[in-house]
Design a protein around this motif. Sequence first.
Motif, mmCIF file in Angstrom:
data_model
loop_
_atom_site.group_PDB
_atom_site.id
_atom_site.type_symbol
_atom_site.label_atom_id
_atom_site.label_comp_id
_atom_site.label_asym_id
_atom_site.label_seq_id
_atom_site.Cartn_x
_atom_site.Cartn_y
_atom_site.Cartn_z
ATOM 1 N N GLY A 216 0.791 -1.213 0.000
ATOM 2 C CA GLY A 216 0.000 0.000 0.000
ATOM 3 C C GLY A 216 0.825 1.265 0.000
ATOM 4 O O GLY A 216 0.267 2.376 0.024
ATOM 5 N N GLN A 217 2.149 1.159 -0.068
ATOM 6 C CA GLN A 217 3.000 2.344 -0.100
ATOM 7 C C GLN A 217 2.786 3.109 -1.394
ATOM 8 O O GLN A 217 2.643 2.514 -2.465
ATOM 9 N N PRO A 218 2.766 4.446 -1.317
ATOM 10 C CA PRO A 218 2.515 5.236 -2.526
ATOM 11 C C PRO A 218 3.707 5.248 -3.469
ATOM 12 O O PRO A 218 4.864 5.259 -3.039
ATOM 13 N N ASP A 219 3.408 5.241 -4.756
ATOM 14 C CA ASP A 219 4.403 5.398 -5.818
ATOM 15 C C ASP A 219 4.081 6.692 -6.548
ATOM 16 O O ASP A 219 2.991 6.829 -7.113
ATOM 17 N N TRP A 220 5.017 7.631 -6.545
ATOM 18 C CA TRP A 220 4.810 8.948 -7.126
ATOM 19 C C TRP A 220 5.498 9.039 -8.477
ATOM 20 O O TRP A 220 6.618 8.554 -8.636
ATOM 21 N N GLY A 221 4.850 9.682 -9.449
ATOM 22 C CA GLY A 221 5.469 9.739 -10.759
ATOM 23 C C GLY A 221 4.963 10.866 -11.639
ATOM 24 O O GLY A 221 3.993 11.553 -11.326
ATOM 25 N N SER A 222 5.662 11.038 -12.730
ATOM 26 C CA SER A 222 5.262 11.929 -13.809
ATOM 27 C C SER A 222 4.998 11.072 -15.036
ATOM 28 O O SER A 222 5.608 10.006 -15.201
ATOM 29 N N VAL A 223 4.101 11.529 -15.899
ATOM 30 C CA VAL A 223 3.770 10.735 -17.080
ATOM 31 C C VAL A 223 3.709 11.631 -18.305
ATOM 32 O O VAL A 223 3.191 12.752 -18.250
ATOM 33 N N GLN A 224 4.267 11.131 -19.381
ATOM 34 C CA GLN A 224 4.279 11.830 -20.670
ATOM 35 C C GLN A 224 3.467 11.014 -21.665
ATOM 36 O O GLN A 224 3.727 9.821 -21.853
ATOM 37 N N ILE A 225 2.496 11.667 -22.303
ATOM 38 C CA ILE A 225 1.656 11.010 -23.300
ATOM 39 C C ILE A 225 1.847 11.731 -24.627
ATOM 40 O O ILE A 225 1.444 12.888 -24.786
ATOM 41 N N ARG A 226 2.480 11.050 -25.555
ATOM 42 C CA ARG A 226 2.769 11.609 -26.876
ATOM 43 C C ARG A 226 1.888 10.874 -27.886
ATOM 44 O O ARG A 226 1.890 9.638 -27.913
ATOM 45 N N TYR A 227 1.162 11.619 -28.713
ATOM 46 C CA TYR A 227 0.246 10.951 -29.636
ATOM 47 C C TYR A 227 0.054 11.747 -30.915
ATOM 48 O O TYR A 227 0.334 12.954 -30.979
ATOM 49 N N ARG A 228 -0.464 11.055 -31.912
ATOM 50 C CA ARG A 228 -0.985 11.679 -33.130
ATOM 51 C C ARG A 228 -2.358 11.106 -33.359
ATOM 52 O O ARG A 228 -2.543 9.889 -33.350
ATOM 53 N N GLY A 229 -3.337 11.989 -33.565
ATOM 54 C CA GLY A 229 -4.700 11.525 -33.760
ATOM 55 C C GLY A 229 -5.697 12.576 -33.339
ATOM 56 O O GLY A 229 -5.346 13.756 -33.179
ATOM 57 N N PRO A 230 -6.972 12.205 -33.162
ATOM 58 C CA PRO A 230 -7.970 13.163 -32.681
ATOM 59 C C PRO A 230 -7.510 13.787 -31.364
ATOM 60 O O PRO A 230 -6.926 13.120 -30.517
ATOM 61 N N ARG A 231 -7.787 15.086 -31.197
ATOM 62 C CA ARG A 231 -7.296 15.808 -30.030
ATOM 63 C C ARG A 231 -7.900 15.252 -28.737
ATOM 64 O O ARG A 231 -9.122 15.169 -28.586
ATOM 65 N N ILE A 232 -7.040 14.884 -27.802
ATOM 66 C CA ILE A 232 -7.480 14.363 -26.520
ATOM 67 C C ILE A 232 -7.856 15.516 -25.594
ATOM 68 O O ILE A 232 -7.123 16.507 -25.491
ATOM 69 N N ASP A 233 -9.004 15.404 -24.948
ATOM 70 C CA ASP A 233 -9.433 16.421 -23.994
ATOM 71 C C ASP A 233 -8.482 16.412 -22.798
ATOM 72 O O ASP A 233 -8.423 15.419 -22.054
ATOM 73 N N PRO A 234 -7.737 17.499 -22.555
ATOM 74 C CA PRO A 234 -6.747 17.471 -21.470
ATOM 75 C C PRO A 234 -7.372 17.412 -20.078
ATOM 76 O O PRO A 234 -6.801 16.801 -19.174
ATOM 77 N N ALA A 235 -8.547 18.022 -19.902
ATOM 78 C CA ALA A 235 -9.197 17.975 -18.595
ATOM 79 C C ALA A 235 -9.625 16.549 -18.264
ATOM 80 O O ALA A 235 -9.459 16.069 -17.133
ATOM 81 N N VAL B 69 3.356 6.146 -24.086
ATOM 82 C CA VAL B 69 3.147 6.517 -22.685
ATOM 83 C C VAL B 69 4.441 6.219 -21.951
ATOM 84 O O VAL B 69 4.946 5.092 -22.002
ATOM 85 N N TYR B 70 4.968 7.238 -21.279
ATOM 86 C CA TYR B 70 6.243 7.106 -20.574
ATOM 87 C C TYR B 70 6.069 7.655 -19.165
ATOM 88 O O TYR B 70 5.772 8.839 -18.988
ATOM 89 N N ALA B 71 6.222 6.813 -18.149
ATOM 90 C CA ALA B 71 6.114 7.258 -16.754
ATOM 91 C C ALA B 71 7.486 7.257 -16.115
ATOM 92 O O ALA B 71 8.267 6.316 -16.286
ATOM 93 N N ARG B 72 7.759 8.322 -15.377
ATOM 94 C CA ARG B 72 9.006 8.453 -14.630
ATOM 95 C C ARG B 72 8.660 8.502 -13.151
ATOM 96 O O ARG B 72 8.171 9.507 -12.649
ATOM 97 N N TYR B 73 8.881 7.391 -12.455
ATOM 98 C CA TYR B 73 8.528 7.297 -11.043
ATOM 99 C C TYR B 73 9.706 7.694 -10.155
ATOM 100 O O TYR B 73 10.875 7.518 -10.527
#
Length: 273
Positions: free
Chosen positions: A185-204, A242-246
């Motif tokens: 149950g320990q937390p894992d903290w990270g940043s994530v990068q989502i790079r794509y080409r296609g229909p625009r993803i709603d950021p919210a 999708v690239y996560a940096r924990y």
Amino acid sequence: MTTPEHSPLGKSTVYADRYDPGLLFPIPRSIKREEIGVGEPLPFYGVDIWNAYELSWLDARGKPVVALAEFRVPATSPNIIESKSFKLYLNGFAQERIADASALIDTLSRDLSAAAGATIDVRLSDTSAQGHAIVDLDGHVIDTLDIDVDDYGPPKADYLHATTSDVVEETLVSNLLRSNCPVTGQPDWGSVQIRYRGPRIDPAGLLRYLVSFRNHNEFHEQCVERIFVDVTARCAPQQLSVYARYTRRGGLDINPFRSSVAATPGNPRGARQ
């Protein structure tokens, strides 16, 4: 059966300082992949990049040596390696005399590849700050969006949608990713990068989706594969990575990368790493 409950996670442990490859604990990827709908052939290419900051051994004359290590585990490997067992294994070199760095690399590669079931690339580097600059993930950070959030898990793919059918190419980044170890149950903290080409993803919607991992129990690699699968299903990108940096725990950080196209990611160390 090699499940997390049988691993060293969450148990009192004697920290050995002698070499023991038997400490490595593999966990099959297939169990979680079946749950999230990932079958063969895999719908992505990828690698898990591990960085070790607490690696030391003795040279042939008994003097301690320290180094940083990078391990690249292919996403096609049958197993992941449980992180605490990885830490215990690396600690085991502390009082071992090793002829030279090449001999250590050969040993690490042999043992880790056997545990993962695929060839693991091992690289050592010195501890000079010059070679390990801190950089931000490339892309537009969506964390400042003015939105209300009240859902912290389990992950809700329904938040994801494309706002237009126009094809765009962009990279979105969030530093708000958090998930939890499925055993302790320990937390894992990270940043994530989502790079794509296609229909625009709603950021919210994407941000709400990423925040909904906050109380979710899953290993790093599994979270990234879940994100890849959900974004693919809900937003239909033509290309996606999708690239996560924990952040590190126990001297190790884990950085999974999954992509719809064959690619070799860099290893950009973030400010929290």
